[in-house]
Design a protein around this motif. Structure first.
Motif, PDB file in Angstrom:
ATOM      1  N   ARG A  67       0.826  -1.188   0.000  1.00  0.00           N
ATOM      2  CA  ARG A  67       0.000   0.000   0.000  1.00  0.00           C
ATOM      3  C   ARG A  67       0.870   1.251   0.000  1.00  0.00           C
ATOM      4  NH1 ARG A  67      -4.541   2.298   0.553  1.00  0.00           N
ATOM      5  NH2 ARG A  67      -5.083   3.774   2.178  1.00  0.00           N
ATOM      6  N   ARG A  68       0.465   2.180  -0.842  1.00  0.00           N
ATOM      7  CA  ARG A  68       1.121   3.479  -0.804  1.00  0.00           C
ATOM      8  C   ARG A  68       0.121   4.490  -0.285  1.00  0.00           C
ATOM      9  NH1 ARG A  68       2.892   3.176  -6.841  1.00  0.00           N
ATOM     10  NH2 ARG A  68       1.000   1.953  -6.764  1.00  0.00           N
ATOM     11  N   THR A  69       0.544   5.346   0.570  1.00  0.00           N
ATOM     12  CA  THR A  69      -0.389   6.353   1.062  1.00  0.00           C
ATOM     13  C   THR A  69       0.124   7.721   0.662  1.00  0.00           C
ATOM     14  OG1 THR A  69       0.751   6.541   3.141  1.00  0.00           O
ATOM     15  CG2 THR A  69      -1.054   4.965   3.029  1.00  0.00           C
ATOM     16  N   LEU A  70      -0.657   8.693   0.996  1.00  0.00           N
ATOM     17  CA  LEU A  70      -0.338  10.038   0.578  1.00  0.00           C
ATOM     18  C   LEU A  70       0.642  10.671   1.557  1.00  0.00           C
ATOM     19  CD1 LEU A  70      -1.121  12.035  -1.534  1.00  0.00           C
ATOM     20  CD2 LEU A  70      -2.627  13.019   0.132  1.00  0.00           C
TER      21      LEU A  70
ATOM     22  N   PRO D  75      -5.763  -2.900  -2.093  1.00  0.00           N
ATOM     23  CA  PRO D  75      -4.583  -3.295  -2.869  1.00  0.00           C
ATOM     24  C   PRO D  75      -4.885  -4.498  -3.770  1.00  0.00           C
ATOM     25  CG  PRO D  75      -4.359  -4.023  -0.606  1.00  0.00           C
ATOM     26  CD  PRO D  75      -5.609  -3.224  -0.667  1.00  0.00           C
ATOM     27  N   GLY D 144      -7.825  11.774   5.599  1.00  0.00           N
ATOM     28  CA  GLY D 144      -6.477  12.223   5.300  1.00  0.00           C
ATOM     29  C   GLY D 144      -5.635  11.195   4.595  1.00  0.00           C
ATOM     30  N   ASP D 145      -6.240  10.134   4.266  1.00  0.00           N
ATOM     31  CA  ASP D 145      -5.515   9.107   3.565  1.00  0.00           C
ATOM     32  C   ASP D 145      -5.193   9.516   2.176  1.00  0.00           C
ATOM     33  OD1 ASP D 145      -6.799   5.979   4.295  1.00  0.00           O
ATOM     34  OD2 ASP D 145      -5.341   7.239   5.178  1.00  0.00           O
ATOM     35  N   ASP D 146      -4.262   8.922   1.705  1.00  0.00           N
ATOM     36  CA  ASP D 146      -4.161   9.013   0.283  1.00  0.00           C
ATOM     37  C   ASP D 146      -5.061   7.924  -0.202  1.00  0.00           C
ATOM     38  OD1 ASP D 146      -2.969   7.693  -2.149  1.00  0.00           O
ATOM     39  OD2 ASP D 146      -2.525   6.435  -0.511  1.00  0.00           O
ATOM     40  N   MET D 147      -5.430   8.066  -1.385  1.00  0.00           N
ATOM     41  CA  MET D 147      -6.403   7.129  -1.878  1.00  0.00           C
ATOM     42  C   MET D 147      -5.701   5.972  -2.530  1.00  0.00           C
ATOM     43  SD  MET D 147      -8.671   8.435  -0.693  1.00  0.00           S
ATOM     44  CE  MET D 147      -9.006   9.928   0.108  1.00  0.00           C
ATOM     45  N   GLY D 148      -5.455   4.996  -1.784  1.00  0.00           N
ATOM     46  CA  GLY D 148      -4.962   3.755  -2.315  1.00  0.00           C
ATOM     47  C   GLY D 148      -3.645   3.866  -3.030  1.00  0.00           C
ATOM     48  N   GLY D 149      -3.592   3.166  -4.075  1.00  0.00           N
ATOM     49  CA  GLY D 149      -2.334   3.136  -4.794  1.00  0.00           C
ATOM     50  C   GLY D 149      -2.129   4.363  -5.636  1.00  0.00           C
ATOM     51  N   ALA D 151      -0.823   7.152  -5.189  1.00  0.00           N
ATOM     52  CA  ALA D 151       0.214   8.125  -4.898  1.00  0.00           C
ATOM     53  C   ALA D 151       0.983   8.409  -6.169  1.00  0.00           C
ATOM     54  CB  ALA D 151       1.137   7.609  -3.829  1.00  0.00           C
ATOM     55  N   GLY D 189      -5.776  13.593  -4.182  1.00  0.00           N
ATOM     56  CA  GLY D 189      -4.858  13.109  -3.163  1.00  0.00           C
ATOM     57  C   GLY D 189      -3.494  12.725  -3.705  1.00  0.00           C
ATOM     58  N   MET D 192       0.628  14.617  -4.558  1.00  0.00           N
ATOM     59  CA  MET D 192       1.501  15.002  -3.473  1.00  0.00           C
ATOM     60  C   MET D 192       2.691  15.795  -4.005  1.00  0.00           C
ATOM     61  SD  MET D 192       3.452  12.097  -1.637  1.00  0.00           S
ATOM     62  CE  MET D 192       5.182  12.159  -1.626  1.00  0.00           C
TER      63      MET D 192
END
Lengths: 318, 192, 105, 499
Positions: A67-70, D75, D144-149, D151, D189, D192
């Motif tokens: 998993r990659r997050t922001l 994922p 505040g998450d990034d949305m999954g993959g 990035a 998101g 970045m």
């Protein structure tokens, strides 16, 4: 490094460092599989068939996307992820296997405790890294819980050291020749096992990975990262069970059967007791548990240490 | 057991150098979490060096104490702002030049001293169990030191708690201390 | 390498830690960062103590005691530092030394 | 190849499942959960933990978007299917294993797209898939998450969006664009580290649904002159978790940003390199879609600490699907709690599902999941499933199991010690406590089916929200799990409580 133990041979000195380390790591991993299989068996009610589930989950996680997050703190995240299993395996280094440890220091018990403390940092980093609310909340919970458990756990280890007159784990096993330490220090035994479960954020102490915060520290982990954390935790619990068997239940002492078999049986018994007892309880909420630890467990373990110290001075353990 | 092998000397110096690098990183990195864990890495390197020097107990205790301290410190820094999660440029310095100068001067003076002084030759051998040596010193010849340490730590616990808490027993149990239950924001686990 | 040279090299490294720590303690504004600087200085003392014990007087426990005392000083410094930070922050919402001095009263 | 394939099949034989149910599909959920329990499949706690996403019923409105976004966080390899009845359930679960085993990382993106379309098709939404917009939800509790993959690169997961034109775009280049039409429902998101400078002067109207959470460390200078207040409905600024706005904790970001009120004693000079001038003219005043910006607030120990705006829900384990808790978190203490239903989940289900005893067991099971008691939760689920069986012998066994679970939970001292004394909905009355424990014991009584205790009525959201004020995250979850939140026929607007 200078030779640390002259009198007791270590696994490293007999088999060579690398083979011995590999064997100990393998034993650690096997213990971890044992723990998580037992846990799965109880939680899903599958019984014996759950035996392969840890392997299956491990395989599955290996195939899974990470998993990659922001805006994560990727460096610290990865460091934490790698540190959890490494620290868990390092704690195996001072667990006596077949009467000897991987390497023997004059401060084995403190070493074991220090690995638990390093686990703190690693798990907190895992909570911090992904930059997500639930994850960080889990990290905070782990620290608060860890602070409350550190002292009782330390006192219970010190109690063992006082009785054995040594901080070396093989000496502790030898000192239980006549009587297992669990008889004279039941409080220390329970606190040690419970405290280690809390450090492994498992079962009733799993608040850092609780379902109420969507898995907390694990909420943003998938693939290899998740595998490392869960495997590290299982190995640590397995190491704890083996250590508890060595420190309180006489290690490999026992009639008829060879020593290592006895140690294994005792370890399995501790694992079974831990899983059976732990899974009968709901999650113990950290804000309640923390006060209990500070106000009740710390004095209780100190009292236990006092009793054992008096016994030791009076020559009871000699 | 008397001398360090060349591998050990290399390890010792490498660990020391690592400690310095991580120490410098504390004031270079952009995030407080990283600064804290850089400091922890520095401590762990020193713990490793102590391990090489056969001081197992002290090495392990250093690792244990410093890990806990740094974990607490990380939480503190995030509590009290200071650019917590971000990796934004961060510079919160004053008097940078003076500080660099002071640091460099002290280093220079120390190094000059270290290389000028005629160090005494080594006396005796490393005991079989350095931990036992320390334990017997604490409980024997150096007991006074230990007593002072004990009192100092106890005083620290009290003073630290008094400074950090804002609520005393009068806040919790009322002006006449007669409340049956303390008025806490969260109920604790002992059922008081 | 002789023991003396090893000792001198290790002590030089320790002096490096002291220098870096001193720079940090003097230059930083945040109280917590200042504490980190002081810890680094003490970290250097730990290394020097350990080296002195092993390479000069391994027979005597004095250098070990020095390390123990240093560890205690670190713990005390840290605990008091956190307590003072909380106390100041509670009363003034300040966590930097400059402000703590400028906002007297 | 065959060996690898069978290895994969073996590895995915027990996937972890996330079940989301639309209102009115409780009985279907029970059937699905019974099948999952029979197969000893694990329940996922978060999108990252998910292999298979099962959507019960047809998601509509914002809930549909929420589920799309949730899916984008899962994922690969992954699989999803919609489900409106229990027909062929077992076969579809088998197909899920097959799909997981067959997928490879190489075609993960394509698969993602396909799956998303398949799922939407099954939900009857294929036609307007391109038009779906994320109306400003923060999904799945991952504030505040990034949305999954996503990035930065994997755009495949934007289920239901027509992403073709935008793939790989540098968003910086959108300066001056009218973003309204095309970008609806975009998740920003992933961008970045972007410089948003180019967006100055944009018409941001259409951006409802942007999740700005991720703009950590952004240079926001370019936003000078933007009116951020009105139009950005649905912005979630929650991503600044633990962040303050540019490191200035003392900031009062709620006021006009001109001249920045830097809080007592802040030294701006010290923040070298920070150019705050760009924020002049920002009108960040007032809550952005009910979400105030990060600022400090007094915590309950009298320290002014950072607060963080978060949204919990609409999909969490043991949480009523569609409920969203917007709050500010200080550490893990909730302040300023507001509860609302997302559109699509706000309607009362037409028919009341199942017998009262089974409903109580279901409630108990969900509470026990939140309370961290997985073994009892499983027992409760099994008893619940047995009660709805047509075989009298099964029902009799289920009745015994129900009594056992109810007794176990009711008499657990540990649970009582853990959850007593929190979540009072009414004024404290020592004679008749109305805390989580009392409510759960009442559910236990109904679940045992031996006494005729009346089912407690649903609780209005404002009442519930005020009970959450000042509680910890864990407590809040337990409190919500201990009641039946009231759904309204019309959408309930967020109800503010507290200051």
């Amino acid at each position: 490094m200078p030779e640390l133990a002259a009198d007791v041979g270590t696994l490293a000195s007999t088999w060579g460092v690398l083979p011995a380390a590999l064997v100990v790591a393998a034993v650690g991993v096997l213990l971890g599989v044992l723990v998580s299989a037992a846990d799965r068996a109880v939680v899903t009610g599958q019984g014996v068939r759950a035996g392969v589930e840890p392997l299956r989950s491990g395989m599955q996680l290996l195939l899974e996307q990470r998993r990659r997050t922001l805006a994560p703190d990727r460096l610290l995240w990865r460091v934490g992820g790698a540190a959890v299993p490494v620290v868990a395996l390092l704690s195996m280094a001072v667990v006596p296997l077949a009467g000897r440890t991987l390497w023997s220091t004059s401060a084995d018990l403190v070493w074991f405790n220090a690995m638990e403390a390093l686990l703190w940092a690693a798990v907190w980093l895992m909570g911090w890294g992904p930059n997500a609310v639930h994850s960080l909340t889990g990290g905070y919970r782990f620290l608060a819980q860890g602070l409350a458990y550190e002292l009782p756990l330390m006192f219970s280890l010190i109690t063992v050291g006082v009785a054995a007159g040594s901080l070396r784990s093989t000496d502790v096993v030898a000192a239980q020749d006549g009587l297992w330490f669990v008889v004279t220090m039941p409080v220390a035994f329970v606190v040690f096992v419970g405290g280690a479960a809390a450090f492994a954020f498992w079962g009733p102490f799993a608040a850092p990975t609780g379902a109420d915060i969507a898995g907390g520290v694990t909420s943003e982990l998938s693939g290899l990262d998740r595998l490392l954390l869960l495997a590290g935790r299982a190995v640590f619990l397995g190491a704890t069970a083996a250590m508890a068997a060595a420190l309180f239940l006489g290690g490999d002492a026992g009639p008829w059967l060879p020593g290592p078999v006895w140690h294994l049986l005792k370890t399995v018994a501790v694992v079974a007791g831990l899983v059976w007892g732990g899974r009968r309880l709901p999650l113990l909420r950290p804000d309640r548990v923390v006060e209990l630890a500070w106000v009740v467990l710390v004095p209780l373990t100190l009292l236990q240490a006092l009793v054992v110290a008096v016994l030791a001075v009076s020559g009871f353990y000699a | 057991m008397t001398e360090l092998s060349s591998i050990e000397v290399t390890a010792l110096i490498a660990l020391g150098a690592l400690a310095v690098v991580f120490g410098a990183a504390v004031f270079i990195v952009d995030s407080m979490a990283r600064a804290t864990f850089a400091l922890l890495a520095s401590f762990l390197a020193i713990a490793g060096a102590l391990l090489v020097l056969d001081l197992v107990y002290l090495a392990v205790v250093t690792a244990l104490m410093m890990t806990i301290e740094m974990a607490v410190m990380a939480v503190f820094m995030i509590m009290f702002m200071m650019n917590p999660a971000g990796l934004m440029p961060m510079s919160m310095v004053h008097n940078k030049r003076g500080s660099v100068l002071a640091g460099a001067t002290v280093f220079a003076v120390l190094v000059t001293g270290i290389w000028m002084v005629d160090w005494p030759t080594r006396r005796g051998l490393v005991p079989e169990d350095p931990t036992r040596q320390l334990g017997e010193a604490i409980m024997g010849s150096h007991m006074l030191v230990m007593l002072v340490i004990g009192i100092a730590l106890f005083g620290t616990i009290l003073a630290g708690t008094v400074l950090a808490t804002s609520r005393g027993r009068y806040d919790r149990f009322g002006p006449d201390l007669k409340a049956p239950r303390p008025d806490d924001p969260v109920r604790g686990g002992v059922g008081r | 390498m002789t023991g003396e040279v090893v000792l001198q090299i290790v002590l030089t490294v320790a002096a490096g830690l002291v220098g870096v720590g001193l720079y940090g303690a003097l230059s930083q504004q945040s109280i917590v960062m200042i504490m980190m600087g002081l810890e680094l200085v003490l970290n250097g003392v730990l290394l020097a103590g350990g080296a002195a014990w092993f390479l000069i007087t391994p027979e005597l426990p004095d250098a070990q005691m020095l390390v123990v005392v240093t560890l205690v000083v670190m713990a005390v410094e840290m605990a008091m530092g956190f307590a003072v930070t909380i106390a100041i922050y509670r009363s003034r919402q300040v966590d930097m030394v400059d402000m703590a001095t400028e906002l007297k009263g | 190849m065959d060996l690898r394939r069978s290895l994969r099949r073996w590895a995915y034989a027990r996937p972890r499942v996330l079940v989301t149910d639309m209102p009115g599909h409780d009985v279907l959920r029970w059937q699905v959960e019974a099948e999952l329990d029979r197969r000893s499949w694990a329940y996922a706690t978060s999108p990252a933990d998910t292999d298979v996403l099962i959507v019960l019923g047809e998601p509509t409105g914002e809930l549909s978007d929420a589920i799309d976004l949730l899916w984008s966080q899962v994922p690969t390899p992954r699989h999803t299917f919609g489900c409106s009845d229990a027909n062929f359930l077992s076969r579809r679960l088998d197909q899920a294993i097959e799909a997981l085993a067959n997928s490879t990382t190489a075609d993960a993106n394509r698969q993602t797209e396909d799956d998303a379309r398949a799922r939407l098709a099954s939900a009857g939404l294929a036609d307007d898939a391109d038009a779906s917009s994320s109306a400003g939800q923060d999904m799945g509790g991952h504030a505040g998450d990034d949305m999954g993959g996503h990035a930065g690169d994997d755009m495949g997961g934007h289920a239901g969006q027509d992403m073709d034109e935008h793939a790989g775009h540098d968003m910086g280049g959108h300066a001056g664009h009218d973003m309204s039409g095309e970008h609806t429902g975009h998740d920003m998101g992933g961008h970045m580290g972007h410089d948003m400078g180019g967006h100055a002067g944009q018409d941001m109207d259409g951006h409802a649904g942007h999740d700005m959470g991720g703009h950590t460390g952004h240079d926001m200078d370019g936003h000078a002159g933007d009116d951020m207040s009105g139009e950005h409905t649905g912005h979630d600024m929650g991503g600044r978790m633990g962040h303050d706005m540019g490191g200035h904790t003392g900031d009062d970001m709620s006021g006009e940003h001109t001249g920045h009120d830097m809080g007592p004693g802040h030294d701006m000079g010290g923040h070298a390199g920070h150019d705050m001038s760009g924020h002049m003219g920002h009108d960040m005043s007032g809550p952005v879609a009910g979400l105030p910006m990060a600022q400090t607030a007094q915590d309950r120990d009298g320290l002014d600490l950072d607060v963080l705006s978060v949204a919990l829900g609409p999909v969490l384990p043991g949480w009523p699907t569609g409920l969203v808790l917007r709050a500010q978190l200080q550490g893990d203490v909730i302040i300023d709690a507001q509860l609302s239903w997302t559109s699509g989940a706000d309607n009362e289900a037409g028919d009341i599902p199942g017998p009262a005893q089974a409903r109580a067991l279901d409630h108990l099971a969900r509470f026990l999941v939140v309370a961290g008691w997985p073994t009892q939760a499983r027992q409760a689920r099994q008893a619940r499933s047995g009660l709805t069986s047509s075989d009298p012998a099964v029902r009799a066994r289920a009745q015994e199991a129900a009594v056992r679970v109810a007794r176990g939970v009711r008499h657990s001292r540990t649970l009582a010690w853990s959850v007593a004394g929190m979540g009072h909905l009414t004024d404290r009355d020592p004679e008749r406590p109305d805390d989580v424990l009392a409510r759960i014991r009442r559910w236990c009584d109904i679940a045992a089916g031996t006494s005729d205790v009346a089912e407690p009525g649903p609780v209005a959201l404002p009442t519930l929200a005020s009970a959450l004020e000042g509680s910890e995250l864990a407590t809040a979850r337990l409190v919500v799990a201990s009641v039946e939140p009231k759904r309204a026929l019309t959408r309930v607007e967020g109800v503010r409580t507290g200051a």
